[in-house]
Design an enzyme around this catalytic site. Structure first.
Site, PDB file in Angstrom:
ATOM      1  N   ASP A  18       0.892  -1.094  -0.043  1.00 59.09           N
ATOM      2  CA  ASP A  18       0.012  -0.112   0.074  1.00 59.09           C
ATOM      3  C   ASP A  18       0.998   1.147  -0.105  1.00 59.09           C
ATOM      4  O   ASP A  18       2.084   1.009   0.339  1.00 59.09           O
ATOM      5  CB  ASP A  18      -0.801   0.084   1.073  1.00 59.09           C
TER       6      ASP A  18
ATOM      7  N   ASP B  72      -5.083   5.670  -4.026  1.00 55.59           N
ATOM      8  CA  ASP B  72      -4.757   6.715  -4.285  1.00 55.59           C
ATOM      9  C   ASP B  72      -4.976   7.371  -5.943  1.00 55.59           C
ATOM     10  O   ASP B  72      -4.750   6.397  -6.754  1.00 55.59           O
ATOM     11  CB  ASP B  72      -3.610   7.376  -3.842  1.00 55.59           C
TER      12      ASP B  72
ATOM     13  N   ARG C  73      -6.074   3.666  -7.687  1.00 53.25           N
ATOM     14  CA  ARG C  73      -7.618   3.605  -7.693  1.00 53.25           C
ATOM     15  C   ARG C  73      -8.139   2.154  -7.448  1.00 53.25           C
ATOM     16  O   ARG C  73      -9.250   1.668  -8.131  1.00 53.25           O
ATOM     17  CB  ARG C  73      -8.219   4.373  -8.623  1.00 53.25           C
TER      18      ARG C  73
ATOM     19  N   ASP D  82      -6.451  -3.267   3.529  1.00 48.24           N
ATOM     20  CA  ASP D  82      -5.398  -4.066   3.176  1.00 48.24           C
ATOM     21  C   ASP D  82      -5.475  -5.550   3.718  1.00 48.24           C
ATOM     22  O   ASP D  82      -4.640  -6.063   3.218  1.00 48.24           O
ATOM     23  CB  ASP D  82      -3.994  -3.396   3.465  1.00 48.24           C
TER      24      ASP D  82
END
Length: 1451
Positions: free
Chosen positions: A556, A867, A981, A1011
């Site tokens: 991540d 993001d 995304r 996650d």
């Protein structure tokens, strides 16, 4: 009765949610259609008590035994024990035969009990957490069954167990070892005590301002204080702070004022029978009314009826659900207004219809139906309904913030709550070696079968012989004289005899070693994060060896690679740039260009300090009671001077927009400073910088925002409408009415989205161009950018639009959100640009170095983030994941290609784009043969390209099997992959695709609940306990404090664990072959009749005591090189990536070596006895078969333990002591066991008779030497002629090449970075040049990369620096260019408003990403204005497609 299949489904799969919608009634009877024939509710709702344990006190023993005997080895040895119970098979001591299996079963059961007890303790803490529930009201939705005797007994036993556990825990902790919870309580005791007193006084005063005797004390005395226990595991616990709750003993009887058009019926007069009582979570049912106070956790999924906030708002923290620490606003139902006290519910009646429970955390549909009364005189009322959306619902696991209390109706409980539906069962993971071990065990089974079959066949043939002494002197066998029967019996006799060949003790040995390795990982101070008081915590003990074989790491971004702490650094206002900073990304760019970053950093720090001093002097001229120097992150004295020089100017308007355009909530800090709490940390940073500049957002009033400017009077800006941000809109807008009546729309959002909506005005083209250039520079520096714009509205224009927007918002249709977005688009146009912001999400310490180390080790890193693309790419450059030489291969799902109108793209869909890229770039078609070739290739791709893909494209690719295969091949050929995304489910899909498609070892690391699915899918899951809660850490296999610790976890502990197991397991099989095969050789001389060469106790305890400690020592303590050398030469890790140390070839080699040594062990002794007769000191012959077995056993044990010692790299006093003691135990056991005629029978006095002969010691020495001599010769030749990488490195260590390396060397730690800068210690790290490294560990075509000496310049680095500089120069626009954008850029460079290094065309990509680059932004803008685009300028100096292809234009 449930079937076995349904039971296993419930054990290993996530619980399936109910499929039917539900209806809930409050103060209303159930309709007849919802009742059964007995008058009971048809709907069945689960209890709120959750249970995540595998066992109960009643089924532990049978269930655990059943699970253990799913292991084929346990079943095999149980079968052997059962055979030994029958006399026909000739087992001397069936009871002793049970000892090894019993010990293993007991130890495993103890471990399982401890693990499950911890889960039960977590469940108990959660189920017994406190909540305020309304009592006195009948709940028709559920039937609470009375407890029977069995349930009462279970509850009583449970209370006793937990009471005893608490008592034992207190005794163990004592005064010195306080638990984490106790330390937290001690630190917060003063704050909690104060809050309790305030709440008690407030509650008492509200219900009875003077008490019964006129005093407040009397009123407070009617309240009881209960501690609210909160579990420490989210969903299966929580991290909400512990606090003390207030529970009223009796109802206050107070009734709120009637509010029309709500669920309240004015004709009903409350009598005070309802009250709130403090009870346990487990007693909450669907349809109950609960009161949740600030900082308490929500006990179940509920709908909000009312709140303490006047506007009906509350905020929740959802880090336990989705990993986000940002506060999310929630709105009460309009029909619940007026509900405040317990008595108010006596006149409330309503029903709720909701969809069936689903796993979707962000979607909820329901409706509440009630009878509405318009006034107190209205006795009839009308039926009304109100839609219930996600914004009106609080989910279990959320924590209430910024509201004193909320009153809620329970909609779902227990396993029906969304958090429990998403939690499911934690998957059971097995290491790669554990799976490979099955092959070795099956090979041994096959060998055992062959040996037993041969023995049975030969023995059967022996019984076919006639006229032998056997027929005259032997009794009839149990199986009679039949050769076939005797051969069959002999098969099982020899199966018992050779049983040690399949090592049951290997499994418990592996568990012991993994337990020690887990302890060493936990105790490593190199992975201790002091800020959180957190060591590396292993949650799974069974996969430590997988840490040494990881080839792909999936990470991540936010909170994992970055700190998730946003700091406002720069801005651009009216075409002028403000702010001084030197970000990690900018430092990375300077490094690649050969700039002395250390000197520049010192220079920048000095410049920032001087400018900060000037800025503070200017800011102190303004009366700002909310300004604190230590919180200032934006440094620009010129901005403050311009701000004060032009009151009401552009800078002030820009900051005013930041102070108004948000959904931030305020709170008071301990120092009286306003604290901003927002759904996004970016928003908090923007409002904070406006506060620091003097425009302070004070609070949200009833009508809008309350602002003060430069210490002036309060100004009320009425909030007319807010259009919220979402991932589709990528912007938010607010419509504000100024105190003078003017109406203004402020909009902030992604730069490309705002530029699309700017007003087409040629006079503003230069401003747009300058802003675009500044935003491009900000993005290159790794900063997160936003644009800010505004639009003035007339009252008539706003009114007509607002009416349509309100009508859409009240729609109950499924497409309500789409309607609102479409209407919002109508007013968000013709905007005027105010400027742009740049916020830094700082990298965690050591992230670039850790990634560099892992890349050198052959590990590939993929970033999977939710993001936006430009943010992920900026961080990619910051952390060395991306470099300027790379071309970004862009795969999007929006159907746009890298073409202009004249050359339309023909490859719109992502699947076609992937196929085209794979064919054009790498010449592959994506066939199954290509995948097979890729599985054998473990080389590191060249750093020439990287893949960037968005979530929408991934959805299409994953739906097509061929496209998925091509995408996998494309990503494998690229050095870096960034997926933007992506949803949590897509993260798990990607991990599974790589793990199953390439058959490689994967690791996933993250810090949020989003996650968890990825972490559980990967072979190894690592969670970071950071800003986004600890859900990932709690669901992971290993939890760490920072990303940089991952390098040490893999390169040190992972590599050690892999090396140890790769050597220990073959050694275990080897020593069993050495010990068992003498029995087979002995069988040749006795027709394989099952005669024992060894005394039976030798067979039973050989693996447990005689040879277990040396292999355990090897598995726990062996180190080929130290941790510092492992980190200095990360290329050593690659042997695990290619798995060269763990193969069937190595296993076969050790097995053959064991057979050779068994031959020496037996036949050296046999030949000695064949020609010689030996006597002890008493003149007795030493010639019994057990005496022969004593000779063989001692040579075998000594040879095995010495062989294991030779296979170890590290010898110290402890290793030598354990090896000596193992042989000493054999000598001791032989002496003790043969001392008593009762216990040893025919083995009596074997020890003194054997030990008293010279031949014993002679054969012990000579036999051991002959056993080990081939291994000694082989190792010597390999190290001298065919050295491996590790052999060369160890030789260099002995020569002192690493003598200058600090013992605690860790290149990712800031302490070492300072040491290297001061002493130049890094220059000594890489004397291990490529020319001196061996290639034995690598596959063909691969090379070992080594770290060059610090400061040394190699041809590759020199050429790289030149290449970057050259490409940078070509990418920049010439000052004398003819393009409008180029001229503006040149002028800005001349005035110092732009950096010559920056490019207006951005990084080299295969498609337009909409990144924050000037050229892209101006293409968007010029589609609405007159400024020509670069593509339209023929002959200009703007690099076109042709020039890009020649120069390789990159940023």
């Amino acid at each position: 009765m449930p079937s076995i299949q349904s039971y296993l489904t419930g054990l290993f799969r996530k619980p399936e949610p109910p499929q039917e919608s539900r209806q809930i009634f409050v103060n209303e009877p159930l309709p007849q259609e919802l009742l059964d024939e007995k008058g009971l509710p048809k709907q069945k709702f689960p209890e709120n008590k959750v249970n995540t344990t595998k066992f109960t006190a009643w089924n532990f023993l049978p269930k655990d035994l059943a699970l253990q005997f799913m292991n084929i080895a346990n079943c095999y040895f149980l079968f052997i024990i059962i055979l030994g119970a029958f006399q026909i098979f000739g087992v001397q001591s069936p009871a002793m035969q049970c000892v090894p299996l019993v010990i293993i079963i007991v130890l495993t059961a103890t471990k399982d009990a401890i693990e499950d007890f911890r889960r039960a303790k977590s469940d108990h803490e959660m189920n017994t957490s406190r909540v305020h529930m309304l009592v006195g009201m009948e709940n028709p939705n559920v039937v609470v069954a009375e407890l029977n005797v069995w349930n009462r007994l279970s509850a009583w036993l449970s209370r006793k167990v937990w009471a005893m556990n608490d008592d034992v825990a207190k005794r163990i902790r004592g005064r010195k070892g306080k638990s984490v919870v106790e330390r937290r309580e001690r630190q917060d005791s003063d704050v909690i005590k104060s809050r309790i007193e305030n709440q008690a006084v407030s509650a008492a005063t509200a219900s009875n301002p003077q008490g019964d005797d006129g005093s407040i004390v009397s009123a407070v005395s009617d309240l009881r204080l209960y501690p609210t226990r909160v579990s420490e595991v989210s969903g299966v616990g929580s991290l909400a702070p512990q606090r003390t709750s207030i529970s009223t003993v009796r109802g206050t009887g107070k009734v709120s004022k009637f509010v029309p058009s709500t669920v309240s019926n004015p004709s009903v007069k409350p009598v005070g029978n309802y009250r709130f009582r403090n009870t346990y979570w487990q007693y909450v049912n669907v349809g109950d009314i609960v009161r949740v106070r600030e900082n308490e956790e929500i006990p179940s999924d509920v709908v909000i009826l009312s709140s303490s906030d006047k506007k009906g708002l509350c905020y929740v923290e959802t880090k336990n659900l989705d990993g986000e620490t940002n506060l999310k606003p929630k709105q009460v139902l309009q029909c619940g207004r007026g509900l405040k006290h317990a008595s108010d519910f006596e006149r409330a009646a309503f029903s709720v219809e909701t969809e069936a429970p689903t796993r979707n955390l962000y979607k909820f549909r329901g409706v509440i139906r009630y009878r509405s009364f318009e006034s107190e005189d209205d006795l009839v009322g009308t039926d009304q309904s109100e839609a219930i959306s996600y914004d009106n619902v609080l989910l279990r696991g959320c924590i209430l913030r910024n509201a004193d209390w909320v009153l809620c109706c329970v909609l779902a409980t227990g396993k029906d709550t969304k958090i429990m539906l998403n939690s499911g069962k934690t998957p059971s993971k097995r290491s790669r070696m554990a799976k490979g071990l099955n092959v070795f065990v099956l090979t041994n089974f096959a060998l055992l079968f062959v040996m037993c079959f041969a023995a049975g066949l030969i023995n059967g043939l022996f019984y076919r012989q006639k006229n032998t002494s056997r027929t005259f002197f032997e009794y009839e066998p149990y199986a009679g004289w039949s050769p076939a029967a005797n051969g069959a019996v002999d098969f099982f006799v020899n199966l018992i005899l050779y049983q040690t060949l399949v090592p049951i003790s290997l499994y418990i040995t592996i568990e012991i070693i993994k337990a020690f390795q887990t302890f060493f990982i936990y105790s490593d101070v190199g992975m201790y994060y002091e800020e959180l008081d957190m060591p590396c915590t292993p949650k799974s003990w069974s996969i430590s060896d997988d840490l040494g074989q990881i080839e792909y790491v999936f990470s991540d971004k936010t909170g994992t690679l970055t700190q998730n702490v946003m700091e406002f650094k720069k801005c651009t206002v009216d075409g002028k740039q403000y702010g001084i900073s030197y970000t990690d990304a900018e430092q990375g760019l300077d490094k690649k260009q050969g700039v002395d970053v250390g000197s520049k950093l010192i220079q920048k720090q000095k410049q920032i300090a001087e400018d900060r001093k000037e800025m503070l002097e200017e800011l102190k001229k303004v009366n700002n009671d909310q300004f604190r120097e230590d919180k200032l992150t934006f440094v620009s004295s010129s901005f403050v001077r311009d701000l004060h020089a032009s009151p009401g100017g552009k800078n002030e308007e820009f900051m005013l927009a930041l102070a108004l355009c948000h959904n931030v909530m305020t709170g008071k800090g301990p120092d009286g400073i306003i604290e901003y709490k927002a759904e996004s940390p970016d928003e908090s940073a923007l409002v904070s910088v406006a506060r620091d500049m003097g425009i302070v957002f004070r609070d949200t009033g009833r009508d809008g925002q309350i602002i003060t400017r430069f210490g002036g009077k309060l100004e009320n800006y009425r909030l007319l409408q807010s259009i919220p941000f979402n991932s589709t809109r990528k912007r938010m807008s607010v419509i504000i009415q100024f105190p003078d009546g003017k109406i203004v729309l402020y909009c902030k959002g992604a730069d490309n989205v705002i530029f699309e909506r700017l007003k087409a005005d040629p006079s503003n083209e230069e401003l747009a161009a300058k802003t675009a250039i500044h935003l491009g520079e900000f993005a290159e520096e790794g900063l997160r950018t936003l644009c800010v714009a505004k639009r003035d509205l007339s009252e008539q224009e706003f009114s007509s639009w607002h009416a349509k927007y309100l009508a859409a918002s009240k729609s109950v249709d499924e497409n309500r959100e789409a309607k609102m977005e479409a209407i919002g688009e109508e007013i968000e146009k013709d905007l005027v640009l105010l400027g742009g912001t740049a916020i830094e999400d700082r990298l965690q310490q050591g992230v670039p170095t850790a990634i560099s180390l892992m890349r050198r080790a052959g590990i590939k890193l993929w970033v999977l983030t939710g993001d936006k693309v430009e943010t992920a790419i900026s961080i990619g450059f910051s952390c060395n994941l991306l470099s300027n030489e790379m071309e970004l291969l862009v795969i999007r799902g929006d159907g746009k290609g890298e073409t202009d109108e004249k050359n339309p793209s023909t490859e719109d869909d992502p699947c076609s784009v992937v196929a085209s890229m794979l064919a054009n770039k790498f010449g592959l078609s994506g066939t199954p043969e290509d995948i097979e070739a890729a599985r054998k290739d473990h080389s590191t791709p060249q750093q020439t390209s990287a893949v960037v893909v968005d979530g929408r494209a991934l959805a299409e690719i994953m739906a097509d099997e061929v496209a998925q295969r091509r995408f996998l091949l494309l990503c494998k050929r690229c050095s870096s992959v960034i997926c933007c995304r992506v949803s949590p489910a897509q993260k798990a899909e990607i991990v599974k695709m790589v793990k199953d498609g390439l058959k490689v070892m994967t690791l996933a690391i993250g810090d949020g609940a989003n996650d968890v699915s990825m972490i559980q899918t990967a072979n190894v899951g690592v969670g970071i306990a950071g800003q986004e809660g600890r859900q990932a850490a709690m669901s992971s296999d290993y939890s760490i404090g920072q990303f940089r610790f991952l390098a040490r976890l893999l390169l040190v502990h992972g590599r050690w664990a892999y090396r140890r197991f790769a050597e220990m397991i073959p050694c275990f099989f080897y020593k069993n072959v050495v010990f068992v095969f003498p029995l087979f050789w002995y069988g040749i001389f006795v027709n394989f009749d099952g005669t024992y060469l060894y005394e039976y106790s030798y067979l039973m305890i050989f693996n447990l005591f005689f040879t277990s400690v040396p292999v355990i020592t090897m598995g726990c303590l062996d180190q080929d090189v130290s941790s510092s050398v492992s980190l200095a030469v990360p290329e050593l890790y690659r042997v695990g990536v290619i798995n060269s140390e763990w193969s069937i070839k190595k296993f076969t080699h050790y097995m053959l070596e064991g057979m050779y040594q068994s031959f020496v062990v037996f036949f050296f002794t046999w030949f000695l006895y064949w020609q010689g007769v030996f006597n002890n000191q008493n003149g007795l012959n030493v010639d019994y078969r057990f005496w022969l077995g004593v000779y063989c056993a001692h040579v075998a044990v000594l040879s095995c333990n010495t062989f294991v010692l030779f296979r170890q790299y590290r010898w110290d006093w402890l290793t030598l002591l354990f090896s000596f003691l193992s042989f000493a135990i054999l000598v001791f056991w032989t002496g003790v066991w043969t001392a008593s005629v009762t216990s040893s029978t025919s083995f009596y006095k074997a020890a003194p008779e054997c030990y008293g002969t010279v031949s014993f010691w002679a054969i012990l020495a000579i036999g051991t030497l002959c056993c080990l001599l081939p291994r000694i010769v082989e190792d010597t030749i390999n190290q001298a002629v065919f050295p491996k990488d590790i052999d060369i490195v160890r030789e260099q260590v002995r020569k002192g090449k690493f003598a200058g390396l600090p013992e605690d060397y860790d290149p990712t730690s800031p302490q070492y970075a300072a040491l290297a800068a001061r002493e130049g210690a890094a220059s000594e790290l890489s004397e291990t040049s490529e020319s001196s490294m061996g290639k034995g560990d690598l596959e063909s075509g691969e090379q070992v990369a080594t770290a060059p000496a610090s400061g040394a310049e190699t041809p590759s680095t020199r050429n790289r620096g030149f290449s970057i500089k050259k490409m940078m120069g070509l990418a920049s626009f010439k000052k004398n260019g003819h393009s409008a954008l180029g001229r503006i850029k040149a002028e800005m460079e001349r005035t110092g408003q732009s950096s010559p290094r920056s490019s207006i065309d951005g990084i080299r990509t295969s498609a337009d990403l909409g990144l924050s680059t000037p050229a892209n932004l101006m293409r968007v803008y010029t589609s609405r204005s007159t400024l020509p685009t670069a593509a339209e300028q023929q002959g200009g100096d703007v690099p076109g497609e042709n020039e890009k292809s020649e120069t390789g234009n990159v940023n």
